[in-house]
Design a protein around this motif. Structure first.
Motif, PDB file in Angstrom:
ATOM      1  N   UNK A  45     140.215  43.724 -78.877  1.00  0.00           N
ATOM      2  CA  UNK A  45     140.200  43.120 -77.546  1.00  0.00           C
ATOM      3  C   UNK A  45     141.174  43.886 -76.640  1.00  0.00           C
ATOM      4  N   UNK A  46     142.341  44.244 -77.185  1.00  0.00           N
ATOM      5  CA  UNK A  46     143.306  45.038 -76.409  1.00  0.00           C
ATOM      6  C   UNK A  46     142.683  46.382 -76.029  1.00  0.00           C
ATOM      7  N   UNK A  55     139.495  47.174 -75.793  1.00  0.00           N
ATOM      8  CA  UNK A  55     138.389  47.024 -74.843  1.00  0.00           C
ATOM      9  C   UNK A  55     138.933  46.809 -73.429  1.00  0.00           C
ATOM     10  N   UNK A  56     139.974  45.990 -73.344  1.00  0.00           N
ATOM     11  CA  UNK A  56     140.598  45.725 -72.052  1.00  0.00           C
ATOM     12  C   UNK A  56     141.176  47.019 -71.482  1.00  0.00           C
ATOM     13  N   UNK A  57     141.835  47.780 -72.349  1.00  0.00           N
ATOM     14  CA  UNK A  57     142.445  49.041 -71.914  1.00  0.00           C
ATOM     15  C   UNK A  57     141.376  50.012 -71.423  1.00  0.00           C
ATOM     16  N   UNK A  58     140.275  50.081 -72.153  1.00  0.00           N
ATOM     17  CA  UNK A  58     139.212  51.018 -71.797  1.00  0.00           C
ATOM     18  C   UNK A  58     138.600  50.667 -70.445  1.00  0.00           C
ATOM     19  N   UNK A  59     138.505  49.372 -70.149  1.00  0.00           N
ATOM     20  CA  UNK A  59     137.980  48.984 -68.839  1.00  0.00           C
ATOM     21  C   UNK A  59     138.903  49.442 -67.710  1.00  0.00           C
ATOM     22  N   UNK A  60     140.214  49.511 -68.038  1.00  0.00           N
ATOM     23  CA  UNK A  60     141.182  49.942 -67.011  1.00  0.00           C
ATOM     24  C   UNK A  60     141.100  51.444 -66.748  1.00  0.00           C
ATOM     25  N   UNK A  61     140.553  52.209 -67.692  1.00  0.00           N
ATOM     26  CA  UNK A  61     140.567  53.661 -67.522  1.00  0.00           C
ATOM     27  C   UNK A  61     139.246  54.272 -67.944  1.00  0.00           C
TER      28      UNK A  61
END
Lengths: 84, 167, 167, 84
Positions: free
Chosen positions: C19-20, C22-28
């Motif tokens: 989940x961390x 996936x969230x990070x990937x959405x940011x970059x």
């Protein structure tokens, strides 16, 4: 016997095909000789396939250009890899 | 090849990096350290329209297997996973996912770093980039990629190569 | 601190690394390269029953922020995420997740490697391991951890430190 | 003025508390002096807090042992970190 020759990456654009079924004469007994035969009449193909950066695989094993070709079913010409 | 340790997947359709990571983590719940790398298609601020990746079915998997085997021989790894996309991709789509698990962090880091350097230049993949203006060009390895790979040569003086890891 | 680039999370409850990620990937989504590291509690084949991590609320976040800032100053990063667990954990549970995104892979790898070395020895956390036999011991940094960190010193001869990355 | 003193990691086991509210005398004007005062009558606490590997934070900033303590509200004694 028929050999399937594969041209990858930019080589398929130079050759104008991704693969060819060929039946080369007996003197074509190494990848180097195969290049000469394929390039007959088209210096551009000869130059592209002979480039030192091009790797050759015979039956899915990477080999030197002077390796024997006897019994080969598939030969591939591969320009520099760019994976990852 | 150590088939229990190594997983290799070539995919014609988009893959989900977090699904790969979750699957990998289930395989190595006892590992203290998991390092991963994800490569995504760079859009270069709109200059790139798409990236096409071709491979040599059969040989590509075999060569990736050899690379993974080298990593397993060099570092005490519990597991290695490599997923590689082929076909036509849009900017932002995942191209490659590499994961390595070990008891401690240094072998995991070094193995992923090594695997990426070798996937770049020793696995039969070819990339063609199509620009927003319709122009297309084949991508060849950069000088940097050879320098990166040279770090892993037996006589390289880099820290990555100097360390000797025992199983 | 570059708050848009850096995300720091201290969690008393188990976190989901994917989940961390996936969230990070959405940011970059535009980054070409994302490197991650996940540390999990090692059970040491049943010898370890649990691991307790304490921290210094406030100072811990501030020190992690300083470490992340150093990484952002040193490499051309698009984003950095650090999630760190505190409290009592069972073997196999995630302790720390670090992610770094950059245009190319080397800065992403080196930043994650650097961040882990610094989190180990420069962020106020303390670990106590309880064995299956009920014995407890405080874990202190190993000599290896200092050696790892020394690689990043300005005069270190390691490859990691030698490279100069420009923004 | 009252100071809150925090003992982390193994130090809280040596001291027997995670934190203490104290009102030290005026001569306690540095972390080093605070250690002397806290250790009065217990050499073990003195040795544990004085160990070179122990870091000191005053109001959440890591400082040297001879930094001024004037006005401090919170002092923390921190054994070697082990995160990650």
């Amino acid at each position: 016997m028929a050999i399937r020759v594969l041209f990858f990456g930019r080589l398929h654009e130079v050759v104008g095909a991704r693969e060819r079924e060929i039946e080369p004469p007996d003197w074509v007994d190494t990848p180097a000789a195969l290049i000469d035969w394929l390039a007959a009449g088209d210096a551009r193909i000869g130059a592209a396939l002979s480039a030192p950066s091009v790797r050759v695989a015979v039956d899915q094993a990477i080999v030197e250009r002077d390796s024997p070709l006897a019994g080969a079913r598939e030969v591939a010409f591969m320009p520099p890899f760019s994976g990852g | 090849m150590d088939a229990e340790k190594v997983s290799i997947r070539i995919s014609w359709t988009p893959f989900d990096p977090e699904a790969e990571a979750a699957h990998f983590r289930r395989r190595c719940a006892r590992a203290g350290a998991i390092a991963t790398f994800l490569g995504q298609v760079r859009g270069e601020n709109g200059a790139v329209a798409s990236l096409a990746l071709e491979h040599y079915p059969g040989l590509t998997e075999a060569e990736i297997g050899r690379i993974a085997e080298q990593a397993c021989a060099r570092w005490p790894l519990e597991a290695v996973a490599i997923a590689h996309r082929v076909g036509v991709m849009a900017p932002g789509e995942p191209i490659v996912f590499v994961a390595a698990a070990a008891a401690h962090r240094r072998p995991a880091f070094e193995a992923v770093d090594f695997l990426m350097d070798y996937l770049k230049s020793e696995a039969p993949f070819w990339k063609k980039e199509t620009g927003a203006d319709g122009s297309a060009r084949w991508i060849e390895p950069r000088a940097e990629d050879s320098r990166d790979k040279a770090r892993w040569a037996p006589d390289a003086s880099s820290q990555g190569a100097q360390r000797a890891w025992r199983k």
